[in-house]
Design a protein around this motif. Structure first.
Motif, mmCIF file in Angstrom:
data_model
loop_
_atom_site.group_PDB
_atom_site.id
_atom_site.type_symbol
_atom_site.label_atom_id
_atom_site.label_comp_id
_atom_site.label_asym_id
_atom_site.label_seq_id
_atom_site.Cartn_x
_atom_site.Cartn_y
_atom_site.Cartn_z
ATOM 1 N N GLY A 101 14.036 -7.574 -0.535
ATOM 2 C CA GLY A 101 13.903 -7.957 0.865
ATOM 3 C C GLY A 101 14.821 -9.129 1.131
ATOM 4 N N GLN A 132 12.361 -5.524 2.429
ATOM 5 C CA GLN A 132 11.263 -6.147 3.186
ATOM 6 C C GLN A 132 11.778 -7.217 4.154
ATOM 7 O OE1 GLN A 132 8.271 -7.502 0.367
ATOM 8 N NE2 GLN A 132 8.257 -5.520 -0.665
ATOM 9 N N HIS A 167 6.384 -2.938 -5.817
ATOM 10 C CA HIS A 167 5.835 -3.211 -4.492
ATOM 11 C C HIS A 167 4.972 -1.997 -4.114
ATOM 12 C CE1 HIS A 167 9.886 -1.401 -3.562
ATOM 13 N NE2 HIS A 167 9.130 -0.637 -2.802
ATOM 14 N N ASP A 171 3.069 -2.592 1.374
ATOM 15 C CA ASP A 171 4.212 -3.496 1.638
ATOM 16 C C ASP A 171 5.227 -2.804 2.544
ATOM 17 O OD1 ASP A 171 3.254 -5.542 -0.004
ATOM 18 O OD2 ASP A 171 4.269 -4.762 -1.796
ATOM 19 N N ARG A 172 5.464 -1.510 2.276
ATOM 20 C CA ARG A 172 6.432 -0.774 3.107
ATOM 21 C C ARG A 172 5.921 -0.715 4.556
ATOM 22 N NH1 ARG A 172 11.169 -0.489 0.398
ATOM 23 N NH2 ARG A 172 11.912 1.326 1.517
ATOM 24 N N THR A 175 6.350 -4.023 6.523
ATOM 25 C CA THR A 175 7.700 -4.259 7.068
ATOM 26 C C THR A 175 7.933 -3.394 8.307
ATOM 27 O OG1 THR A 175 8.665 -5.013 5.022
ATOM 28 C CG2 THR A 175 10.182 -3.975 6.559
#
Ligand code: SAM
Ligand code: DTB
Ligand code: SF4
Length: 322
Positions: A101, A132, A167, A171-172, A175
């Motif tokens: 990220g 991210q 991750h 987390d995806r 974002t």
């Protein structure tokens, strides 16, 4: 209403093949100009040395795929490639960085913003995929002229941890939420052919149909198997995805997400001309154009020009964020 349950998607996907194609083609014609394909050119602006362990990716520092870790390209060098892409007929320029990220306080981020402004000034739609992001970073990218942010969910929530452990699926989604919160379009799709089931593919699609707003585009990648990656070790006898499974998934995506551009993405070198024609018939209306993806080859522009000409398909004009 775009949201579809797994059961609804299965009912669409499992129709007789030609009924499915008819429905998908009718959906395409209702929402999109007939016979137009978006041409997107990709450039890896920061290659290799990534901290993440995505099993398919040659750019993970853990992969032994012979990809050298490089630093972020200079704006001027990126612009040379972007100008050429425009001359060759691309209307969208997508820049990818092998990062987990990026933070808005990082000097590299400022450099990316400068590049985005300059590519935008060339009259190209700008897409970036930088891993991210915080909401603030997303806002600054949007203000600089990014029309879509690519961040793939790659597979079903259930299969994700088989592919990536550094991750999470959440987390995806976080974002993606940050990008949506600032009103920037989301480009989000996945990869098929990583050992997942058809149910996993439809579960991935189920997640995409629940996005609000709908994704601006959905890239459907067929795994490009790369020696030295975790997946290549796990699937030593990897075979290209069955063409009818790919076409069924494209058609189902078109029907469930009528206003989304469906991009026939990585893996086209393993598809025949006829196979690609079936994908367009089933509702795909975007491709990556140019002889390189990020680290692997893509069909030559000349071959693609011939393919599009022989099908009577034209290049889609730049579309600003939807
Ligand atoms: N690091 C950023 C990220 O992970 O979001 C951006 C770059 S990453 C390489 C972009 C996407 O390319 C991945 O999410 C994956 O869907 C696709 N991809 C990467 N390697 C691939 C492969 N070998 N075959 C097919 N698709 C691939
Ligand atoms: C996407 O869904 N596919 C593109 C783009 N978004 C960034 C990347 C494909 C990469 C294929 C493997 C490689 O070239 O390294
Ligand atoms: Fe890094 Fe993106 Fe490759 Fe994952 S897919 S290893 S985050 S470059």
């Amino acid at each position: 209403m775009a949201a579809h349950s797994l059961e609804q998607l299965e009912a669409i996907y499992n129709q007789p093949f030609f009924k499915l194609i008819d429905q998908a083609r009718a959906t395409l014609l209702e929402h999109w100009p007939a016979d137009q394909v978006q041409l997107c050119t990709l450039l890896s602006i920061k290659t290799g040395g990534c901290s993440e362990d995505c099993g398919y990716c040659s750019q993970s520092a853990r992969a032994k795929a012979g990809v050298k870790a490089e630093s972020l390209m200079e704006t001027e060098d990126i612009l040379k490639v972007a100008r050429l892409a425009k001359t060759n007929g691309a209307t969208r320029f997508c820049m990818g960085a092998a990062w987990k990220g990026i933070r808005e306080t990082d000097a590299k981020f400022q450099s990316v913003l400068e590049t985005v402004r300059a590519v935008n000034d060339l009259g190209l739609e700008v897409c970036v995929t930088l891993g991210q992001l915080s909401e603030e970073a997303a806002r600054q990218l949007k203000d600089a002229g990014v029309s879509a942010y690519n961040h793939n969910i790659d597979t079903s929530p259930e299969y994700y941890s088989e592919i990536v452990t550094t991750h999470s699926f959440k987390d995806r989604l976080d974002t993606i939420k940050h990008v949506q919160n600032v009103g920037m379009s989301v480009c989000c799709g996945g990869i098929i052919g990583m050992g997942e089931t058809v149910t996993d593919r439809l579960k991935m699609l189920e997640v995409l149909t629940k996005f609000s707003p709908e994704p601006e585009s959905v890239p459907i990648n067929c795994l490009v198997p790369i020696d030295g990656t975790k997946i290549a070790a796990k699937l030593p006898d990897h075979k290209m995805v069955d063409i009818f499974e790919l076409v069924r998934l494209i058609a189902t995506t078109r029907i469930a997400l009528p206003r989304t551009k469906v991009r026939l993405s990585a893996g086209r070198r393993s598809l025949s001309k006829e196979g690609q024609a079936l994908c367009f018939l089933a509702g795909a209306n975007s491709i990556f154009y140019g002889d390189k993806l990020l680290t692997t080859p893509n069909p030559d522009e000349n071959d693609d020009d011939q393919l599009l000409a022989s099908l009577g398909l034209e290049k889609m004009a730049p579309v600003t964020a939807v």
